[in-house]
Design an enzyme around this catalytic site. Structure first.
Site, PDB file in Angstrom:
ATOM      1  N   HIS A 159      -0.469   6.188   2.652  1.00  0.00           N
ATOM      2  CA  HIS A 159      -0.356   5.327   3.847  1.00  0.00           C
ATOM      3  C   HIS A 159      -0.645   6.090   5.146  1.00  0.00           C
ATOM      4  O   HIS A 159      -0.714   5.473   6.216  1.00  0.00           O
ATOM      5  CB  HIS A 159       1.035   4.710   3.938  1.00  0.00           C
ATOM      6  CG  HIS A 159       1.345   3.741   2.839  1.00  0.00           C
ATOM      7  ND1 HIS A 159       0.541   2.669   2.542  1.00  0.00           N
ATOM      8  CD2 HIS A 159       2.375   3.698   1.950  1.00  0.00           C
ATOM      9  CE1 HIS A 159       1.059   2.000   1.528  1.00  0.00           C
ATOM     10  NE2 HIS A 159       2.171   2.606   1.147  1.00  0.00           N
ATOM     11  N   ASP A 194      -1.394   2.508  -6.970  1.00  0.00           N
ATOM     12  CA  ASP A 194      -0.054   2.291  -6.431  1.00  0.00           C
ATOM     13  C   ASP A 194       0.191   0.798  -6.214  1.00  0.00           C
ATOM     14  O   ASP A 194      -0.753   0.024  -6.004  1.00  0.00           O
ATOM     15  CB  ASP A 194       0.068   3.046  -5.106  1.00  0.00           C
ATOM     16  CG  ASP A 194       1.491   3.147  -4.594  1.00  0.00           C
ATOM     17  OD1 ASP A 194       2.135   4.169  -4.855  1.00  0.00           O
ATOM     18  OD2 ASP A 194       1.960   2.193  -3.928  1.00  0.00           O
ATOM     19  N   HIS A 196       1.351  -0.506  -3.603  1.00  0.00           N
ATOM     20  CA  HIS A 196       0.969  -0.813  -2.230  1.00  0.00           C
ATOM     21  C   HIS A 196      -0.463  -0.345  -1.953  1.00  0.00           C
ATOM     22  O   HIS A 196      -0.892   0.681  -2.467  1.00  0.00           O
ATOM     23  CB  HIS A 196       1.914  -0.106  -1.245  1.00  0.00           C
ATOM     24  CG  HIS A 196       3.361  -0.396  -1.479  1.00  0.00           C
ATOM     25  ND1 HIS A 196       4.143   0.376  -2.325  1.00  0.00           N
ATOM     26  CD2 HIS A 196       4.172  -1.370  -0.992  1.00  0.00           C
ATOM     27  CE1 HIS A 196       5.373  -0.110  -2.337  1.00  0.00           C
ATOM     28  NE2 HIS A 196       5.421  -1.170  -1.540  1.00  0.00           N
ATOM     29  N   ASP A 283       4.936   2.610  -8.898  1.00  0.00           N
ATOM     30  CA  ASP A 283       5.802   1.542  -8.408  1.00  0.00           C
ATOM     31  C   ASP A 283       5.308   0.145  -8.748  1.00  0.00           C
ATOM     32  O   ASP A 283       5.942  -0.849  -8.385  1.00  0.00           O
ATOM     33  CB  ASP A 283       6.047   1.669  -6.901  1.00  0.00           C
ATOM     34  CG  ASP A 283       4.809   2.021  -6.111  1.00  0.00           C
ATOM     35  OD1 ASP A 283       3.731   2.178  -6.699  1.00  0.00           O
ATOM     36  OD2 ASP A 283       4.925   2.155  -4.874  1.00  0.00           O
TER      37      ASP A 283
END
Length: 354
Positions: A159, A194, A196, A283
């Site tokens: 990120h 991931d 996200h 995740d």
């Protein structure tokens, strides 16, 4: 045998709390994550090697100098001005095209994209060690001739953009690894699995054609980071057509994820990647506290098997994956599946026509 890398300095950072829907909650990106994942590495029969210190050059090749200076200097400046225990922004600019702020509060808002990336006295030490872990794994592949390596990076990185931290991420380890691979390989792909979207990675390479970025993630219409990760984001300038996002409906499980992965791997093949970085989030697990997708441990084994079919050097860089009953099992299954397929493919290549 695959080499794995980790530094105990990566355990020093703990952001403690962040704001979710207006409420203060514990940050799930805790040192215990790395301890759990290291247990899976041991179960695989791999030793964790301490990374070498490659210095700032590989990090500076990705991140802006003012941002790096901020991460190293903001905490003592914040404390000297009577600030809180952690550096947490309380204001953000409408955009970042104006004058660079002189005041420490302004700089915190400029460089910290949300409340999930507070800066403490030890944040820089852990983020730097995490980046060095990714660099050492990359050098083992790039310079050591290995077909793969695993970097147990914590804190994660995907990120983080050139100038902004966010989503528990400070230095973009996957981007740093890709740029280091570019010193040897003409075309590098970053495959992000991931939960996200890897918005920082996309931002860094969005106008480049030498590094293809691909991300499979929960639909950002309904999930963090919300503003990026949509299918129509394909790159700009020289990078048009070299950024690929595959957002999945919330709750998607093994079958949907694996179908998306097949499409993504085909794009990597079409690109002709000479090397690959896997931004390895765990995740997407059905047991992860974020609860966006529902991939099973067996699903992670199949994800690893499919990625292992890529016939080019591969660096695995740990991203998300938070404390749950199956966190260690998910990593174990992924690397087991990946290694079995990767090693088999390498044998096939070496025994090809002479």
């Amino acid at each position: 045998m695959m080499h794995a890398y980790f530094s105990d300095d990566q355990l020093r950072h703990h952001g403690k709390t962040f704001i979710v829907a207006g409420e203060k909650k514990p940050i799930p990106e805790v040192p215990e994550r790395a301890e759990i994942l290291s247990g899976a590495v041991s179960r695989l029969g791999l030793d964790l090697h301490a990374p070498n210190d490659a210095g700032m050059a590989p990090i500076s090749a990705i991140h802006d100098g003012r941002y790096l200076n901020f991460l190293q200097s903001i905490y003592p400046e914040w404390q000297a001005a009577g600030g809180s225990e952690l550096v947490i922004p309380n204001i953000h600019p409408f955009d970042r095209n104006g004058p660079y702020p002189r005041h420490h509060v302004g700089r915190a808002g400029f460089h910290l994209g949300d409340t999930s990336c507070p800066v403490s006295a030890t944040t820089w030490h852990s983020a730097y060690a995490s980046a060095q872990t990714a660099i050492s794994a990359t050098h083992h592949v790039r310079d050591g001739g290995a077909n793969s390596a695993y970097a147990l990076c914590r804190p994660p990185g995907h990120h983080a953009s050139r100038t902004i931290a966010g989503g528990f991420c400070y230095l973009n380890n996957s981007a740093i690894a890709a740029q280091e691979l570019r010193a040897k390989y003409d075309r590098v792909a970053i495959l992000d699995v991931d939960l996200h979207h890897g918005n920082g990675t996309q931002h860094i390479f969005y106008d480049r054609s030498d590094v293809m970025t691909l991300s499979i993630h929960a639909d950002p219409h309904d999930f963090y980071p919300f503003f990026w990760g949509h299918g129509e984001e394909t790159g700009e300038g020289d990078g048009i057509g070299f950024n690929h996002n595959i957002p999945l409906p919330l709750g998607s499980g093994d079958g949907v994820f694996l179908d998306a992965l097949d499409r993504t791997l085909a794009k990597i093949d079409d690109f002709g990647a000479d090397a690959v970085v896997v931004a390895l989030g765990l995740d997407a697990s059905r047991d992860d506290p974020f609860g966006g997708l529902t991939v099973s441990p067996d699903g992670f084994a199949k994800i690893g098997e499919k990625i292992g079919t890529l016939r080019c050097p591969t660096v695995l860089v740990q991203e998300g994956g938070y404390v749950s009953d199956t966190l260690a099992e998910n990593l174990y299954q992924f690397i087991s599946g990946f290694s079995a397929t990767k090693d088999r493919n390498d044998v096939t290549i070496s025994e090809g026509p002479k």
